[in-house]
Design a protein around this motif. Structure first.
Motif, PDB file in Angstrom:
ATOM      1  N   LEU A  18       0.833  -1.002  -0.110  1.00 52.62           N
ATOM      2  CA  LEU A  18       0.095  -0.075  -0.008  1.00 52.62           C
ATOM      3  C   LEU A  18       0.823   1.039  -0.066  1.00 52.62           C
ATOM      4  O   LEU A  18       2.047   0.999   0.344  1.00 52.62           O
ATOM      5  N   THR A  19       0.404   2.344  -0.202  1.00 53.37           N
ATOM      6  CA  THR A  19       1.113   3.541  -0.712  1.00 53.37           C
ATOM      7  C   THR A  19       1.389   4.385   0.543  1.00 53.37           C
ATOM      8  O   THR A  19       2.438   4.982   0.775  1.00 53.37           O
ATOM      9  N   SER A  20       0.730   4.144   1.674  1.00 54.95           N
ATOM     10  CA  SER A  20       0.679   5.183   2.847  1.00 54.95           C
ATOM     11  C   SER A  20       0.221   4.469   4.062  1.00 54.95           C
ATOM     12  O   SER A  20      -0.738   3.623   3.820  1.00 54.95           O
ATOM     13  N   ARG A  21       0.464   4.969   5.322  1.00 55.88           N
ATOM     14  CA  ARG A  21      -0.155   4.599   6.501  1.00 55.88           C
ATOM     15  C   ARG A  21      -1.854   4.602   6.395  1.00 55.88           C
ATOM     16  O   ARG A  21      -2.559   4.007   7.039  1.00 55.88           O
ATOM     17  N   ARG A  22      -2.049   5.899   5.858  1.00 57.77           N
ATOM     18  CA  ARG A  22      -3.528   6.133   5.614  1.00 57.77           C
ATOM     19  C   ARG A  22      -4.305   5.149   5.215  1.00 57.77           C
ATOM     20  O   ARG A  22      -5.237   4.715   5.388  1.00 57.77           O
ATOM     21  N   GLN A  23      -3.617   4.640   3.983  1.00 52.42           N
ATOM     22  CA  GLN A  23      -4.279   3.462   3.147  1.00 52.42           C
ATOM     23  C   GLN A  23      -4.276   2.122   4.001  1.00 52.42           C
ATOM     24  O   GLN A  23      -5.206   1.283   4.069  1.00 52.42           O
ATOM     25  N   LEU A  24      -2.981   1.813   4.607  1.00 52.61           N
ATOM     26  CA  LEU A  24      -3.036   0.875   5.795  1.00 52.61           C
ATOM     27  C   LEU A  24      -3.956   0.845   6.593  1.00 52.61           C
ATOM     28  O   LEU A  24      -4.721  -0.065   7.024  1.00 52.61           O
ATOM     29  N   GLU A  25      -4.313   1.966   7.221  1.00 48.16           N
ATOM     30  CA  GLU A  25      -5.392   1.910   8.421  1.00 48.16           C
ATOM     31  C   GLU A  25      -6.841   1.882   7.793  1.00 48.16           C
ATOM     32  O   GLU A  25      -7.441   1.208   8.452  1.00 48.16           O
ATOM     33  N   THR A  26      -7.064   2.450   6.535  1.00 48.73           N
ATOM     34  CA  THR A  26      -8.430   2.116   6.100  1.00 48.73           C
ATOM     35  C   THR A  26      -8.533   0.713   5.841  1.00 48.73           C
ATOM     36  O   THR A  26      -9.632   0.175   6.119  1.00 48.73           O
ATOM     37  N   VAL A  27      -7.526   0.149   5.150  1.00 50.30           N
ATOM     38  CA  VAL A  27      -7.789  -1.234   4.828  1.00 50.30           C
ATOM     39  C   VAL A  27      -8.134  -2.081   5.910  1.00 50.30           C
ATOM     40  O   VAL A  27      -8.833  -2.925   6.034  1.00 50.30           O
TER      41      VAL A  27
ATOM     42  N   ALA B 253      -9.055  -1.142   9.017  1.00 50.66           N
ATOM     43  CA  ALA B 253     -10.285  -0.939   9.736  1.00 50.66           C
ATOM     44  C   ALA B 253     -11.524  -1.743   8.913  1.00 50.66           C
ATOM     45  O   ALA B 253     -12.245  -2.144   9.601  1.00 50.66           O
ATOM     46  N   HIS B 254     -11.221  -1.825   7.548  1.00 54.32           N
ATOM     47  CA  HIS B 254     -12.540  -2.233   6.783  1.00 54.32           C
ATOM     48  C   HIS B 254     -12.501  -4.001   7.194  1.00 54.32           C
ATOM     49  O   HIS B 254     -13.593  -4.521   7.189  1.00 54.32           O
ATOM     50  N   VAL B 255     -11.249  -4.768   7.174  1.00 55.73           N
ATOM     51  CA  VAL B 255     -11.345  -5.926   7.555  1.00 55.73           C
ATOM     52  C   VAL B 255     -11.817  -6.347   8.878  1.00 55.73           C
ATOM     53  O   VAL B 255     -12.340  -7.285   9.233  1.00 55.73           O
ATOM     54  N   GLU B 256     -11.204  -5.576   9.709  1.00 61.15           N
ATOM     55  CA  GLU B 256     -11.596  -5.898  11.130  1.00 61.15           C
ATOM     56  C   GLU B 256     -12.967  -5.589  11.281  1.00 61.15           C
ATOM     57  O   GLU B 256     -13.649  -6.485  12.286  1.00 61.15           O
ATOM     58  N   ASP B 257     -13.648  -4.426  10.830  1.00 55.34           N
ATOM     59  CA  ASP B 257     -14.966  -4.438  10.957  1.00 55.34           C
ATOM     60  C   ASP B 257     -15.925  -5.524  10.366  1.00 55.34           C
ATOM     61  O   ASP B 257     -16.790  -5.908  11.124  1.00 55.34           O
ATOM     62  N   ALA B 258     -15.439  -6.190   9.298  1.00 54.66           N
ATOM     63  CA  ALA B 258     -15.994  -7.184   8.854  1.00 54.66           C
ATOM     64  C   ALA B 258     -15.880  -8.676   9.758  1.00 54.66           C
ATOM     65  O   ALA B 258     -16.888  -9.224   9.897  1.00 54.66           O
ATOM     66  N   ARG B 259     -14.946  -8.629  10.150  1.00 57.11           N
ATOM     67  CA  ARG B 259     -14.358  -9.638  10.958  1.00 57.11           C
ATOM     68  C   ARG B 259     -15.336  -9.873  12.371  1.00 57.11           C
ATOM     69  O   ARG B 259     -15.814 -10.802  12.731  1.00 57.11           O
ATOM     70  N   GLU B 260     -15.265  -8.686  12.842  1.00 57.14           N
ATOM     71  CA  GLU B 260     -15.978  -8.588  14.287  1.00 57.14           C
ATOM     72  C   GLU B 260     -17.576  -8.620  13.817  1.00 57.14           C
ATOM     73  O   GLU B 260     -18.161  -9.185  14.768  1.00 57.14           O
ATOM     74  N   LYS B 261     -18.120  -8.372  12.755  1.00 58.33           N
ATOM     75  CA  LYS B 261     -19.504  -8.463  12.595  1.00 58.33           C
ATOM     76  C   LYS B 261     -19.853  -9.602  11.841  1.00 58.33           C
ATOM     77  O   LYS B 261     -21.016  -9.956  11.291  1.00 58.33           O
ATOM     78  N   GLY B 262     -18.902 -10.761  11.863  1.00 53.87           N
ATOM     79  CA  GLY B 262     -19.412 -12.038  11.255  1.00 53.87           C
ATOM     80  C   GLY B 262     -18.665 -12.420   9.869  1.00 53.87           C
ATOM     81  O   GLY B 262     -19.135 -13.829   9.507  1.00 53.87           O
ATOM     82  N   ALA B 263     -17.933 -11.464   9.265  1.00 57.56           N
ATOM     83  CA  ALA B 263     -17.496 -12.210   7.969  1.00 57.56           C
ATOM     84  C   ALA B 263     -16.424 -13.326   8.372  1.00 57.56           C
ATOM     85  O   ALA B 263     -15.672 -13.255   9.307  1.00 57.56           O
ATOM     86  N   THR B 264     -16.199 -14.090   7.092  1.00 57.42           N
ATOM     87  CA  THR B 264     -15.050 -15.127   7.291  1.00 57.42           C
ATOM     88  C   THR B 264     -13.925 -14.613   6.241  1.00 57.42           C
ATOM     89  O   THR B 264     -14.161 -14.339   5.202  1.00 57.42           O
TER      90      THR B 264
ATOM     91  N   SER C 222     -18.746   0.605   0.687  1.00 54.02           N
ATOM     92  CA  SER C 222     -17.835   1.396   0.773  1.00 54.02           C
ATOM     93  C   SER C 222     -16.426   1.081   0.002  1.00 54.02           C
ATOM     94  O   SER C 222     -16.185  -0.015   0.112  1.00 54.02           O
ATOM     95  N   GLU C 223     -15.979   1.939  -0.656  1.00 50.03           N
ATOM     96  CA  GLU C 223     -14.791   1.649  -1.499  1.00 50.03           C
ATOM     97  C   GLU C 223     -13.447   1.434  -0.589  1.00 50.03           C
ATOM     98  O   GLU C 223     -13.097   2.424   0.131  1.00 50.03           O
ATOM     99  N   THR C 224     -12.949   0.159  -0.365  1.00 47.37           N
ATOM    100  CA  THR C 224     -11.762  -0.101   0.228  1.00 47.37           C
ATOM    101  C   THR C 224     -10.603   0.577  -0.217  1.00 47.37           C
ATOM    102  O   THR C 224      -9.896   1.062   0.391  1.00 47.37           O
ATOM    103  N   PHE C 225     -10.426   0.184  -1.476  1.00 47.80           N
ATOM    104  CA  PHE C 225      -9.351   0.795  -2.252  1.00 47.80           C
ATOM    105  C   PHE C 225      -7.992   0.104  -1.493  1.00 47.80           C
ATOM    106  O   PHE C 225      -6.997   0.899  -1.404  1.00 47.80           O
TER     107      PHE C 225
END
Length: 514
Positions: free
Chosen positions: A327-336, A338-349, A382-385
């Protein structure tokens, strides 16, 4: 080892229009260390750049189209000659793999080749049908807009900047360009090559700085605006340009679907999906983030896809060994993250990936595949990018099409099928500006004769094709009346004149003339 030197950085920074001593630091993505300090432009610098470009543009507009094109032909040769430096800069500033950098560096070459062939005819005066056959001569002329402001993002700093500015300049405009600061050197290197190729000094100006400051100054002064970036910023630019009644072209966000139909070749589909979903670490506006797989092939496809994903090589290297970069920046790393952890916590596999890889580099994240993603999760619409895709089982084509279209975006879509007619019938029902069949995004973007852009919230206007050049021009209608047509002579009563005109129009209609 890359070829970036202090002397090269200094030479490129001299191309920036900046009057202050303020600088901005950029990051060498693979290490997280400082790569360069680049000048910061002010709104006054933008105003002066636009005015200077306006002066240069007046002379450029009088240069023959063939002579303009000759400069870009030399630019084409210089990019090939200095391709290793282009790739080194792209990798250092974006963290992408060298394979992705290679594809990016090739994109402007396709643009040059296309417009070198097509621009002379597209920009030439065109005879049009006059109001009355033989009695009215009508010609369409094309004049440049003037000064075009182009604002480009960090994910493809070489390809997107030059894909837009090449036709703008060939059309006779000057350009004031604001690349993203983090990836400014890649863009500036191309600008330097363009001047080496013979572009008149001052015709292409580069400014750097924060978007709300420098970008806004461009939108407030340019005669036309081209922007690639987020939908939120695109709306603001469109509103601001609209207040001044200047045109704009906007390529914005996407939540792109990839459809695996029941008749797809699973081997080709799995390989193609990996290549397109994780190209540039998923930091690509056209990259698929939603995979809709027909239930008849779902299990077999997912098994093949996961196998391919887990084989991917992540490496911080200036060579062709990596399948995927950083990834290009810490900001992108934090966004990605956050999206994965949110999905994991809400039941995604999580079927593959799902974690950062600081052992490789500070912003690396594994290619990640999710299932059981539901609407309340951030990554659902939402776009994860980033390198994160969600897979959904669908019962048939009807469901796949409906779910693919169930988004505010409409930039790109992909279909895999052994039957081209079948895939084409599905493609015609998708709300996307570009649809690729048996490929993810490359063939659509690389087909320079066809327009590329977004529907719905994915943007306005198109790049590539005739529209990608003509949007930078004003159309002028020049009509010559050879004999009076709308006013009868004094001796002819108007009622009789009107009767004769009606009869003439009926005759034209029967003859298929009007």
């Amino acid at each position: 080892m890359n070829t970036i030197t202090d002397a090269l950085v200094a030479r490129l920074c001299d191309r920036v229009s900046a009057s202050t001593s303020d600088t901005l630091s950029t990051v060498e993505v693979f290490t997280g260390g400082t790569l360069a300090k680049v000048p910061r432009s002010s709104p006054q610098d933008v105003a002066e750049a636009v005015e200077a470009a306006r002066v240069a543009q007046r002379a450029w507009a009088n240069v023959a189209v063939a002579d303009r094109i000759a400069i870009f032909e030399r630019f084409h040769a210089l990019v090939l000659e200095h391709s290793e430096q282009v790739l080194d800069l792209l990798q250092a500033e974006t963290g992408k793999s060298r394979r992705d950098a290679f594809l990016e560096a090739a994109s402007p070459l396709v643009t040059v080749g296309y417009y070198a062939r097509k621009a002379p005819k597209l920009l030439a005066s065109q005879r049009r049908e006059g109001m009355m056959p033989l009695l009215v001569k009508t010609t369409e002329l094309r004049a440049p807009k003037g000064v075009v402001g182009i604002i480009t993002p960090w994910n493809y700093p070489f390809a997107l900047a030059f894909t837009d500015l090449i036709p703008a300049l060939i059309a006779g405009n000057a350009v004031v360009l604001k690349p993203d600061t983090q990836t400014a050197l890649s863009t500036l290197f191309g600008v330097d090559l363009l001047y080496q190729a013979g572009l008149p000094q001052g015709l292409l100006r580069v400014v750097l700085g924060d978007g709300p400051v420098v970008g806004t100054a461009i939108v407030d002064t340019a005669d036309y605006v081209g922007f690639t970036g987020s939908t939120r910023t695109g709306r603001e630019i469109a509103a601001r340009a609209g207040q001044r009644l200047v045109g704009c072209s906007l390529e914005l966000g996407g939540k792109n679907p990839l459809l695996i139909l029941a008749d797809a070749s699973l081997a080709k589909a799995a390989t193609g999906a990996v290549q397109t979903c994780f190209s540039n670490s998923g930091q690509l506006c056209m990259s698929p983030e939603r995979l809709f797989v027909h239930t008849a092939v779902y299990d077999a496809f997912v098994a093949r896809f996961i196998e391919e994903v887990k084989r991917m090589n992540l490496t911080a290297a200036y060579d062709f060994s990596a399948d995927m970069g950083s990834l290009t920046s810490r900001r992108q790393l934090e966004t990605v993250s956050a999206h994965v952890e949110d999905a994991r916590e809400k039941g995604a596999t999580v079927l593959a990936g799902g974690r950062a890889r600081p052992d490789i580099g500070p912003f690396f994240y594994e290619p990640t595949v999710l299932t059981d993603v539901t609407p309340e999760m951030l990554c659902y619409d939402s776009e994860t990018f980033g390198p994160v895709v969600s897979i959904y089982r669908v019962a048939d084509d009807v469901e796949a099409i409906a779910r693919a279209n169930a988004t505010m975006y409409g930039l790109n879509a992909s279909i895999f099928s052994k039957s081209i007619p079948h895939a084409e019938s599905v493609a015609a029902q998708l709300n996307a500006g570009t649809v690729n069949i048996n490929d993810g995004h490359v063939v659509g973007f690389g087909s320079a004769d066809a327009p590329m852009g977004g529907m719905k919230d994915s943007g306005l206007g198109r790049r590539n094709g005739a529209e990608g050049l003509l949007k930078y021009t004003e159309a002028q209608n020049v009509s010559v009346q050879k004999v009076p047509l709308t006013t009868p002579p004094r001796w002819l009563p108007y009622g009789l004149f009107a009767k004769n005109m009606r009869a003439l129009l009926r005759l034209f209609r029967k003859a298929g003339i009007r």
